[in-house]
Design an enzyme around this catalytic site. Structure first.
Site, PDB file in Angstrom:
ATOM      1  N   HIS A  21     -14.058   2.902   1.704  1.00  0.00           N
ATOM      2  CA  HIS A  21     -14.283   3.202   3.116  1.00  0.00           C
ATOM      3  C   HIS A  21     -15.571   4.003   3.214  1.00  0.00           C
ATOM      4  CE1 HIS A  21     -12.813   3.985   7.294  1.00  0.00           C
ATOM      5  NE2 HIS A  21     -13.671   4.984   7.170  1.00  0.00           N
ATOM      6  N   GLN A  31       0.845  -1.196   0.000  1.00  0.00           N
ATOM      7  CA  GLN A  31       0.000   0.000   0.000  1.00  0.00           C
ATOM      8  C   GLN A  31       0.886   1.254   0.000  1.00  0.00           C
ATOM      9  OE1 GLN A  31      -3.467   2.143   2.726  1.00  0.00           O
ATOM     10  NE2 GLN A  31      -2.412   0.354   3.508  1.00  0.00           N
ATOM     11  N   ALA A  90      -9.497  -3.392   9.728  1.00  0.00           N
ATOM     12  CA  ALA A  90      -8.254  -2.829  10.261  1.00  0.00           C
ATOM     13  C   ALA A  90      -8.319  -2.706  11.777  1.00  0.00           C
ATOM     14  CB  ALA A  90      -7.982  -1.464   9.623  1.00  0.00           C
ATOM     15  N   ARG A  91      -9.109  -1.760  12.269  1.00  0.00           N
ATOM     16  CA  ARG A  91      -9.126  -1.454  13.703  1.00  0.00           C
ATOM     17  C   ARG A  91      -9.481  -2.675  14.552  1.00  0.00           C
ATOM     18  NH1 ARG A  91      -9.022   3.808  15.621  1.00  0.00           N
ATOM     19  NH2 ARG A  91      -9.363   4.504  13.487  1.00  0.00           N
ATOM     20  N   CYS A 107      -6.765   8.007   3.149  1.00  0.00           N
ATOM     21  CA  CYS A 107      -6.178   8.437   4.424  1.00  0.00           C
ATOM     22  C   CYS A 107      -6.414   9.931   4.645  1.00  0.00           C
ATOM     23  CB  CYS A 107      -4.692   8.134   4.467  1.00  0.00           C
ATOM     24  SG  CYS A 107      -3.905   8.624   6.012  1.00  0.00           S
ATOM     25  N   LYS A 111      -7.798   2.496  -2.752  1.00  0.00           N
ATOM     26  CA  LYS A 111      -8.769   2.620  -1.669  1.00  0.00           C
ATOM     27  C   LYS A 111      -9.245   4.060  -1.615  1.00  0.00           C
ATOM     28  CE  LYS A 111      -9.192   2.450   3.364  1.00  0.00           C
ATOM     29  NZ  LYS A 111      -8.444   2.340   4.632  1.00  0.00           N
ATOM     30  N   ASN A 163     -14.843  -1.397   3.503  1.00  0.00           N
ATOM     31  CA  ASN A 163     -13.976  -1.053   4.633  1.00  0.00           C
ATOM     32  C   ASN A 163     -14.680  -0.019   5.513  1.00  0.00           C
ATOM     33  OD1 ASN A 163     -11.321   1.129   5.248  1.00  0.00           O
ATOM     34  ND2 ASN A 163     -11.385  -0.913   6.125  1.00  0.00           N
ATOM     35  N   GLY A 164     -14.295   0.008   6.785  1.00  0.00           N
ATOM     36  CA  GLY A 164     -14.851   1.009   7.694  1.00  0.00           C
ATOM     37  C   GLY A 164     -15.868   0.461   8.670  1.00  0.00           C
TER      38      GLY A 164
END
Length: 431
Positions: free
Chosen positions: A156, A60, A214-215, A89, A128, A187-188
């Site tokens: 996201h 990435q 991710a988180r 991001c 992304k 995502n998200g």
């Protein structure tokens, strides 16, 4: 990444790595760790990968330039499964450089970056994004991305100004996903995901082809296990063992434990010891993992010694009691001009409260009647790093490590002289 793969993830992504950082790197096969490292001249490893994640790790990248993006992607092309451009991001470091979510307002620039990569690479290219201010803008942006020939797009489900405390816009995600022929990775959804079943629910709700987590995975990588979660203590040990085996920066391993998988342990006495640990060895003591640490460390130390012996052309005497080159401390390669050279890096942190190598050598030389050392320092223009050759009593000494300042280069040369002359405790032994 490796822990997630072992627990059931299909594909993993690197963190967002800025193109400029990678352009200063050289590809190195690390025969001690069994990895491929992309490292700077100062020895810092920017990206490391290994055989276990081969074909399943996506690189990435943070970039704002098609030319730089292609240079970096070509550098890692043979070691990763795909190349991804981060356009989601919202962090200042990314936005201020015209990268990440800043690209959402520059569709033609995005078109150029993605088209260049698709045409120039033999591996899949993905990107992304986040939701744009209106659904119409989002649909138009996705249609443009689709026209570049990328293999997939990750979406996201929040706007640029929104963070994880805001619920994901699942309805808008579904609208976008239904509008494109591209496979979409949703995502998200970490606020909604606490187990494997929740991943499937999120995928079904959005209509996506896959889900990127991710988180939630940072706190529990076993979230990918269809069989159910793994106990916290087991995850922590598995995480630690991978860290000790592949040697990322210790602070990163410690942060991954303290802020992620081991966060539930921090309120207990062992948590204080974990936070106080400064090395993998100290962490093993704190967590009662000494046996596991030694089982990993000893083979690595032996392999390191074997490779060093092979490189400098001396036999390895098995059974030597000193790992980490303690018995090789005075072994230096001699260059064509007679310079005694060793690979030693000067670390300022080790000398903040004690005399520097240069001052120690000056004092030693004065007491030994060797005279005053002189230095000839060379700058390497391509990355502005330095190497110094020290002359003392007719002998030359130098470190093969290129330092980031002239002063550091002189200290490195002094370290070599001190060790070859036997004037200090050998630095190869871990303290």
């Amino acid at each position: 990444r490796l822990l997630s793969l072992r627990y059931g993830a299909d594909i993993v992504y690197s963190e967002e790595i800025i193109d400029f950082k990678m352009l200063s790197c050289t590809r190195i096969e690390n025969k001690v760790l069994g990895t491929v490292d992309f490292s700077r001249s100062d020895g810092s490893c920017i990206f490391r990968t290994c055989k276990e994640e081969q074909g399943r790790v996506v690189f990435q990248m943070g970039t704002s330039s098609a030319e730089r993006a292609l240079q970096v992607a070509k550098l890692v092309e043979n070691d990763v499964a795909g190349s991804d451009i981060n356009m989601g991001c919202p962090k200042p470091f990314s936005i201020t450089g015209g990268m990440g979510a800043a690209l959402l307002s520059k569709p033609e620039q995005v078109r150029g970056i993605l088209s260049t990569l698709v045409q120039g690479l033999s591996i899949p290219v993905t990107c992304k994004i986040r939701l744009l201010p209106t659904i119409e803008e989002t649909l138009a942006f996705v249609k443009m991305v689709e026209s570049t020939g990328v293999s997939a797009i990750a979406l996201h489900g929040r706007y640029k100004h929104q963070r994880s405390t805001t619920a994901c816009h699942v309805d808008l995600m579904r609208t976008v996903i239904e509008s494109t022929s591209l496979p979409v990775i949703a995502n998200g959804g970490s606020r909604q995901i606490s187990c494997y079943e929740d991943i499937e629910k999120f995928r079904a709700a959005t209509g996506a082809a896959a889900v990127m987590v991710a988180r939630s995975a940072m706190h529990d990588p076993s979230i990918f296990r269809k069989e159910g979660p793994v106990p916290c203590n087991t995850i922590c040990l598995d995480y630690y063992k991978l860290g000790a085996q592949y040697q990322p920066v210790f602070a990163n391993t410690k942060y991954g434990l303290a802020a992620g998988v081991a966060v539930s342990l921090l309120t207990k006495p062992v948590g204080e010891e974990l936070l106080a640990a400064r090395t993998y060895s100290e962490m093993a003591e704190a967590m009662d993992w000494r046996d596991q640490f030694e089982a990993i460390e000893e083979p690595l130390a032996k392999r390191e010694v074997e490779l060093h012996c092979s490189r400098i052309g001396i036999p390895l005497v098995l059974g030597d009691p000193c790992p980490k080159f303690a018995h090789l401390s005075s072994q230096a390669e001699v260059t064509e001009d007679g310079t005694k050279e060793m690979f030693i890096k000067f670390s300022l942190n080790k000398y903040r409260n004690k005399p520097t190598p240069k001052s120690v050598l000056l004092e030693w030389a004065r007491h030994s009647g060797k005279g005053v050392p002189t230095f000839v320092t060379t700058e390497r223009s391509r990355d502005r790093t330095y190497k110094s050759v020290l002359t003392l009593d007719g002998e030359k000494y130098s470190s093969s490590y290129w330092e980031r300042s002239k002063k550091f280069a002189e200290h490195g040369a002094c370290l070599v002289a001190l060790e070859v002359l036997g004037a200090v405790e050998p630095r190869w032994v871990d303290s």
